[in-house]
Motif scaffolding. Structure first.
Motif, PDB file in Angstrom:
ATOM      1  N   LEU A   1      46.707  25.959  76.901  1.00  0.00           N
ATOM      2  CA  LEU A   1      46.744  25.037  75.765  1.00  0.00           C
ATOM      3  C   LEU A   1      48.110  25.061  75.088  1.00  0.00           C
ATOM      4  O   LEU A   1      48.614  24.018  74.655  1.00  0.00           O
ATOM      5  N   THR A   2      48.713  26.243  74.999  1.00  0.00           N
ATOM      6  CA  THR A   2      50.056  26.344  74.420  1.00  0.00           C
ATOM      7  C   THR A   2      51.066  25.567  75.247  1.00  0.00           C
ATOM      8  O   THR A   2      51.915  24.836  74.709  1.00  0.00           O
TER       9      THR A   2
ATOM     10  N   ALA B   1      50.626  21.869  74.660  1.00  0.00           N
ATOM     11  CA  ALA B   1      51.149  21.474  73.359  1.00  0.00           C
ATOM     12  C   ALA B   1      52.666  21.435  73.363  1.00  0.00           C
ATOM     13  O   ALA B   1      53.293  20.524  72.792  1.00  0.00           O
TER      14      ALA B   1
ATOM     15  N   ALA C   1      55.034  18.126  73.101  1.00  0.00           N
ATOM     16  CA  ALA C   1      56.034  17.980  72.039  1.00  0.00           C
ATOM     17  C   ALA C   1      57.383  17.529  72.572  1.00  0.00           C
ATOM     18  O   ALA C   1      58.201  16.995  71.809  1.00  0.00           O
TER      19      ALA C   1
ATOM     20  N   PHE D   1      48.126  15.931  73.603  1.00  0.00           N
ATOM     21  CA  PHE D   1      49.054  16.476  72.612  1.00  0.00           C
ATOM     22  C   PHE D   1      50.206  15.513  72.351  1.00  0.00           C
ATOM     23  O   PHE D   1      50.666  15.381  71.207  1.00  0.00           O
TER      24      PHE D   1
ATOM     25  N   TRP E   1      50.934  14.370  68.621  1.00  0.00           N
ATOM     26  CA  TRP E   1      52.208  14.677  67.967  1.00  0.00           C
ATOM     27  C   TRP E   1      52.876  13.393  67.477  1.00  0.00           C
ATOM     28  O   TRP E   1      53.412  13.336  66.366  1.00  0.00           O
TER      29      TRP E   1
END
Length: 291
Positions: free
Chosen positions: A10-11, A14, A18, A254, A258
């Protein structure tokens, strides 16, 4: 998948999501080549610093040349195409188009590397391209020549990724993945350096941007490129390439969030319809074959 591995996945999604936000901030201000050059060069410097701190031995096993060429295909050219797209497309659009990477990999494999093409994969390719068309034609951004150029730039970038996947298997198999990442950034930086110098001298940007642009460049280079590469290779070792590839499903989520949250990009049902079609296409392409 363990909770720690899931958190890493998940990191990574993300962070990579971004990257389209950062490019959307940088590219309209600096232009195509400066954005692409600073992205890969900052990432290269960041990896060199990390390797020096970790005392990683630079033993490319005679594959440095292959790593450099691979870096041009896997990093230099795609970074340039995405910088083109970021000047005209919302961050959410580019993130969704990026999800076509596995589809392009299947198409490239069938056309150039004699990979078997199944009916499910073929259906997935057409379904994914249909999803791209839905997003382009029915989204909140007007369908014009600029949008089509941005969409084609994203698809050209994912095609490069498709080629790079097969070439990496042939050229750098068995090499420490951290060195592959560093070699890739070196190759991209060497490729873009003369192009950046030419553009800076012949057509310099009207402005080199303020603190927001340069903070975004640091985030794009260090966080979304250098750190993301290390995190991705860690996932490859921990959960394998098939499960790690599921990050492709999460990046558009994401990227859209964002863009909507930080750049006030409009949302529409086309995001949902186009995203669902591309997601279904990815499922057809990535699902395990029946034995």
């Amino acid at each position: 998948m363990s909770p720690i591995a899931l958190a890493r996945l998940l990191t990574l999604a993300a962070v990579w999501g971004a990257s389209f936000l950062f490019m959307r901030i940088i590219a309209p201000e600096l232009g195509t080549l400066p954005t692409a050059f600073f992205r890969v060069s900052i990432a290269c410097l960041g990896l060199v610093a990390l390797f020096a701190a970790a005392r990683v031995r630079w033993d490319f096993q005679g594959k440095l040349g292959a790593c450099l060429v691979l870096g041009m295909i896997n990093s230099g050219i795609p970074a340039t195409f995405y910088s083109v797209a970021a000047q005209v497309l919302p961050a959410g659009y580019s993130a969704i188009f990026n999800a076509t990477t596995p589809l392009m990999g299947v198409l490239v494999g069938a056309l150039f590397f004699r990979e078997p093409m199944t009916l499910a994969k073929l259906c997935g390719i057409f379904l994914g391209l249909f999803g791209v068309g839905i997003l382009s034609g029915a989204g909140p951004v007007a369908l014009d020549l600029a949008l089509l150029q941005g969409a084609l730039a994203c698809l050209a970038a994912t095609t490069c990724y498709g080629f790079a996947g097969f070439l990496a298997r042939r050229w750098v198999s068995g090499l420490d993945s951290r060195l592959s990442a560093l070699g890739s950034m070196l190759g991209a930086t060497l490729m873009l350096s003369p192009l950046f110098a030419w553009s800076a001298l012949s057509q310099p940007p009207a402005s080199w941007g303020g603190w927001q642009v340069w903070l975004s460049l640091l985030g794009l280079g260090l966080l979304c490129t250098a750190f993301a590469y290390i995190l991705y290779f860690r996932l490859l070792e921990e959960i394998g390439p098939v499960k790690a590839s599921t990050v492709t499903f999460l990046i558009p989520v994401f990227g859209v969030l964002w863009g909507a949250w930080l750049l006030d990009e409009p949302l529409s049902m086309a995001h949902l319809y186009g995203g669902l079609l591309i997601g279904a296409a990815l499922w057809l392409v990535l699902r395990p074959a029946r034995s």
